[in-house]
Design an enzyme around this catalytic site. Structure first.
Site, short mmCIF file in Angstrom:
data_model
loop_
_atom_site.label_atom_id
_atom_site.label_comp_id
_atom_site.label_asym_id
_atom_site.label_seq_id
_atom_site.Cartn_x
_atom_site.Cartn_y
_atom_site.Cartn_z
CE LYS A 65 0.96 -3.24 0.61
NZ LYS A 65 1.52 -2.10 1.35
N GLY A 220 12.60 -2.30 8.74
CA GLY A 220 12.98 -3.31 7.77
C GLY A 220 12.42 -4.69 8.05
CE LYS A 226 12.33 -9.02 4.95
NZ LYS A 226 11.63 -7.89 4.28
#
Length: 314
Positions: A65, A220, A226
């Site tokens: 992917k 997220g 992050k």
């Protein structure tokens, strides 16, 4: 080899019950019945690219992917997400299908995983759902939560009034009663099931506002830079569940909390073991629970196999 476009993929998605195969994929992953190498990653000036791949033992395919996020794209009139999934036979290595999903299957499997986490970890009675963010993931999370909680009262946080209004209108059309806020503290003060869906690099939710009985699903933060949750939230939590402990040690909220010296690996539980009953999920409604979902290749394998199976000629 069959090549399927996003339009073709979207025709079959509504007829697929994706939660069972994704739950089974998590179970197999935690039982060491899946092969998932470390995430491939490109961090670019304008965006990021994730390459996830692997296979389930006894499955039909191995899957590669590619998914990207370029968060300034909406200013150019382009979607922020893109990508594709490539399916190859486990028996011969021959390419069997290309799913040109433009990142939509990645968004969908992430939302399904959020619903799976809520199924096992959310309080018995959800009185209000909090959503941090107004993008596609914020929309899909709420859509799939419909299947696991009857709650339709929603509070959504965003930085932009116009985006908040658009979100409110769209989700209201699906039967949700949506209020909006520009203050993230309102989510923790008002909601006991919260999903964070942003690419924030600094915490949005802070421990000072954390209430007993809250469940937070953080989706997220899927790179090392992050962070959506104050690391002290994880330190305060009664139960911390990772989609992949190995992966969360290197990225996401768990990584940030360990780096801050506020969490140790021994406190972590893997989602697949909760689903299989080998580890406890929520055991009472006073617990504070966290699910850190960084996205595991087994989710991609599960959704790609389901979609390809429905699209393939008989």
């Amino acid at each position: 080899m069959n090549i399927y476009t996003l339009d073709q993929i979207k025709t079959v998605l509504p007829d697929l019950d994706l939660a069972p195969p994704i739950e089974e994929a998590f179970r197999r992953y935690s039982a060491q019945r899946a092969v998932v190498p470390p995430v491939g990653e490109l961090l670019l000036e304008k965006g990021e690219v994730h390459i996830k791949y692997g296979y389930l033992q006894g499955g039909e395919y191995y899957v590669i992917k590619i998914a990207s996020g370029f968060y300034e794209n909406p200013q150019l009139g382009l979607p922020s997400s893109n990508g594709m999934m490539l399916l190859f036979s486990q028996q011969t290595g021959q390419p069997e299908a290309v799913l040109l999903d433009e990142g939509f299957l990645t968004d969908t499997r992430t939302a399904v995983a959020g619903a799976v986490a809520a199924k096992h970890l959310a309080p018995t009675r959800v009185h209000s759902i909090g959503i941090a963010g107004t993008g596609i993931q914020a929309r899909l999370q709420l859509r799939y939560l419909q299947d696991v909680t009857p709650c339709r009262d929603v509070l959504v946080w965003g930085r932009n009034e116009a985006q908040l209004d658009a979100y409110q209108n769209e989700m209201a059309s699906l039967g949700f009663q949506v209020n909006t806020t520009l203050e993230t503290a309102d989510l923790l003060n008002s909601c006991n099931l919260i999903v964070t869906t942003t690419p924030a690099s600094e915490p949005l939710l802070h421990v000072a506002h954390l209430q007993p009985g809250t469940h937070i699903t953080a989706v997220g933060s899927d790179t090392p830079h992050k962070q959506e949750l104050d690391a002290r939230i994880l330190a305060r939590a009664d139960l911390i569940v990772a989609d992949s402990i190995a992966q969360c040690l290197e990225r996401g909220e768990i990584y940030q909390a360990i780096k801050a010296g506020l969490l140790v690996q021994d406190r972590l539980v893997e989602l697949g073991t909760v689903i299989s009953g080998l580890a406890d999920g929520r055991i009472n409604d006073a617990q504070i629970t966290i699910a850190d979902l960084t996205g595991v290749a087994v989710q991609d394998i599960a959704i790609a196999t389901a979609v390809a199976g429905r699209l393939s000629p008989a």
